[in-house]
Design a protein around this motif. Structure first.
Motif, PDB file in Angstrom:
ATOM      1  N   ASP A 203      86.244  12.043  11.974  1.00 55.71           N
ATOM      2  CA  ASP A 203      86.595  12.594  13.286  1.00 55.71           C
ATOM      3  C   ASP A 203      87.111  14.028  13.153  1.00 55.71           C
ATOM      4  OD1 ASP A 203      87.383  12.090  16.275  1.00 55.71           O
ATOM      5  OD2 ASP A 203      89.201  12.886  15.335  1.00 55.71           O
ATOM      6  N   MET A 204      87.965  14.268  12.158  1.00 60.41           N
ATOM      7  CA  MET A 204      88.512  15.611  11.945  1.00 60.41           C
ATOM      8  C   MET A 204      87.405  16.598  11.585  1.00 60.41           C
ATOM      9  SD  MET A 204      91.953  14.436   9.857  1.00 60.41           S
ATOM     10  CE  MET A 204      92.625  16.077   9.595  1.00 60.41           C
TER      11      MET A 204
ATOM     12  N   ALA B  68      91.178   6.516   7.791  1.00 64.42           N
ATOM     13  CA  ALA B  68      92.040   7.525   8.405  1.00 64.42           C
ATOM     14  C   ALA B  68      92.462   8.544   7.351  1.00 64.42           C
ATOM     15  CB  ALA B  68      93.266   6.856   9.020  1.00 64.42           C
ATOM     16  N   PHE B  69      92.755   9.752   7.799  1.00 61.97           N
ATOM     17  CA  PHE B  69      93.123  10.846   6.893  1.00 61.97           C
ATOM     18  C   PHE B  69      94.288  10.456   5.988  1.00 61.97           C
ATOM     19  CE2 PHE B  69      95.764  14.769   6.354  1.00 61.97           C
ATOM     20  CZ  PHE B  69      94.919  15.440   5.480  1.00 61.97           C
ATOM     21  N   ASN B  70      95.278   9.742   6.533  1.00 59.36           N
ATOM     22  CA  ASN B  70      96.464   9.383   5.757  1.00 59.36           C
ATOM     23  C   ASN B  70      96.234   8.215   4.813  1.00 59.36           C
ATOM     24  OD1 ASN B  70      96.375   7.982   8.424  1.00 59.36           O
ATOM     25  ND2 ASN B  70      98.083   6.823   7.553  1.00 59.36           N
ATOM     26  N   ARG B  71      95.050   7.610   4.837  1.00 59.47           N
ATOM     27  CA  ARG B  71      94.747   6.490   3.948  1.00 59.47           C
ATOM     28  C   ARG B  71      94.144   6.945   2.622  1.00 59.47           C
ATOM     29  NH1 ARG B  71      97.557   1.990   5.375  1.00 59.47           N
ATOM     30  NH2 ARG B  71      97.667   1.896   7.657  1.00 59.47           N
TER      31      ARG B  71
ATOM     32  N   ASN C 160      82.313  24.898   3.102  1.00 60.17           N
ATOM     33  CA  ASN C 160      82.344  23.459   2.828  1.00 60.17           C
ATOM     34  C   ASN C 160      82.737  22.716   4.104  1.00 60.17           C
ATOM     35  OD1 ASN C 160      82.181  23.248  -0.402  1.00 60.17           O
ATOM     36  ND2 ASN C 160      83.447  25.008   0.157  1.00 60.17           N
ATOM     37  N   PRO C 161      81.793  22.509   5.005  1.00 59.42           N
ATOM     38  CA  PRO C 161      82.103  22.006   6.351  1.00 59.42           C
ATOM     39  C   PRO C 161      82.587  20.563   6.421  1.00 59.42           C
ATOM     40  CG  PRO C 161      79.724  22.190   6.020  1.00 59.42           C
ATOM     41  CD  PRO C 161      80.365  22.842   4.847  1.00 59.42           C
ATOM     42  N   SER C 162      82.630  19.854   5.300  1.00 58.49           N
ATOM     43  CA  SER C 162      83.133  18.476   5.331  1.00 58.49           C
ATOM     44  C   SER C 162      84.484  18.338   4.628  1.00 58.49           C
ATOM     45  CB  SER C 162      82.125  17.524   4.676  1.00 58.49           C
ATOM     46  OG  SER C 162      81.938  17.852   3.310  1.00 58.49           O
TER      47      SER C 162
ATOM     48  N   ARG D  12      97.705  15.992  18.382  1.00 55.63           N
ATOM     49  CA  ARG D  12      96.928  14.853  17.883  1.00 55.63           C
ATOM     50  C   ARG D  12      97.601  14.153  16.703  1.00 55.63           C
ATOM     51  NH1 ARG D  12      91.054  15.263  16.417  1.00 55.63           N
ATOM     52  NH2 ARG D  12      91.191  13.052  16.977  1.00 55.63           N
ATOM     53  N   MET D  13      98.743  14.675  16.260  1.00 53.23           N
ATOM     54  CA  MET D  13      99.412  14.085  15.100  1.00 53.23           C
ATOM     55  C   MET D  13     100.233  12.867  15.522  1.00 53.23           C
ATOM     56  SD  MET D  13     100.711  17.370  12.890  1.00 53.23           S
ATOM     57  CE  MET D  13      99.564  18.614  12.293  1.00 53.23           C
TER      58      MET D  13
END
Length: 296
Positions: A217-218, A76-79, A167-169, A204-205
């Protein structure tokens, strides 16, 4: 008696070699090269030592962070931990886009586009109403002045859009210390910069401490810009997330004597700004003569 003439063969070659030598000796040192007290390193580098690594001789250095997703994927983004800069726009040695000398603390040695290249993915930006626009200022009393204004915010935001385009990732997070009062001011500058299409929606937050969506996913949904504001009302009015609903930070507790010192320093700083409009520095040999011009 006729004077003897001296002939130098291959004169153009000799001149070329001399020119190359002069250029080489005067250019700034590259990363990893030795440097001295004059600190003549290329832009973005600083003269440092690293005794822990056995490197006690000063060398031109830059700390290049690793991308957290290069170590482990699918989280996950926050990890992940994302490198973030404070007052990201406050470039050392910069002059205000107004033409004024800047009399404000400067935190960064690299411009924002250079920070992006160096691995920074989080940016703390102070945004103010100024000159009928939104500016990046390191100011006080919720007002921006010529001598605290760095540049219009759209300049830095366009650099971020260019980076995301190429930088698409990659994902960028912006923390806005928000002094903007113009209606829909943040919405407009984000739209005009071309960043709106990348914004991660507030809907989505997670609000109760749950994990965020995964980075994959993002990226797949192209929602690669996370924006927070310090003004809670703007979550409803502009759809920009109020940071303290989604973000926590560790607390820093100063001893009582240091709190008093910090208050004193702030008051002194505020007094200086209120009563002096210009700060001119003139170098006289190795000394500086400081001239202060008061408000009339």
């Amino acid at each position: 008696m006729k004077p003897k003439s001296i002939r130098i063969r291959n004169l153009p070659t000799h001149l070329l070699l001399i020119a190359v030598c002069l250029f080489t000796s005067s250019s700034a040192s590259k990363i990893g090269e030795n440097c001295g007290s004059d600190n003549k390193c290329d832009a973005g580098l600083s003269c440092q030592t690293c005794p822990a690594n056995g490197n006690t001789r000063p060398r031109c250095s830059r700390t290049q962070p690793l991308s957290p997703t290069s170590k482990v994927k699918g989280l996950a983004f926050n990890r992940y931990s994302w490198l973030t800069t404070h007052n990201s726009y406050a470039l050392a040695g910069a002059r205000s886009a107004t033409g004024s000398v800047i009399v404000a603390p400067m935190n960064q040695e690299d411009k924002v586009d250079e920070q992006l290249k160096n691995g920074v993915r989080g940016f703390m930006l102070d945004m103010y109403d100024f000159q009928n626009d939104i500016w990046l200022c390191h100011s006080f009393q919720s007002k921006c002045f010529n001598f605290t204004a760095f540049q219009p915010a759209i300049n830095v935001l366009k650099d971020m859009r260019t980076f995301l385009d190429g930088n698409p990732s990659e994902i960028i997070t912006i923390f806005i210390e928000d002094y903007v009062t113009a209606p829909q001011g943040l919405t407009k500058v984000l739209r005009d910069s071309g960043l709106s299409k990348y914004m991660f929606p507030v809907s989505r937050m997670p609000k109760n401490g749950e994990d965020w969506p995964t980075v994959d996913d993002m990226v797949q949904k192209n929602q690669r810009l996370v924006v927070f504001t310090s003004k809670s009302a703007k979550e409803a009015s502009e759809g920009i997330a109020y940071q303290w609903t989604y973000v926590v930070e560790n607390q820093c507790q100063f001893p009582p004597w240091k709190n008093v010192l910090l208050v004193f320093e702030f008051k002194l700083f505020e007094y200086f700004y209120n009563f002096f409009s210009f700060l001119l520095l003139f170098e006289v040999k190795n000394c500086f003569l400081m001239l202060l011009f008061c408000w009339v």
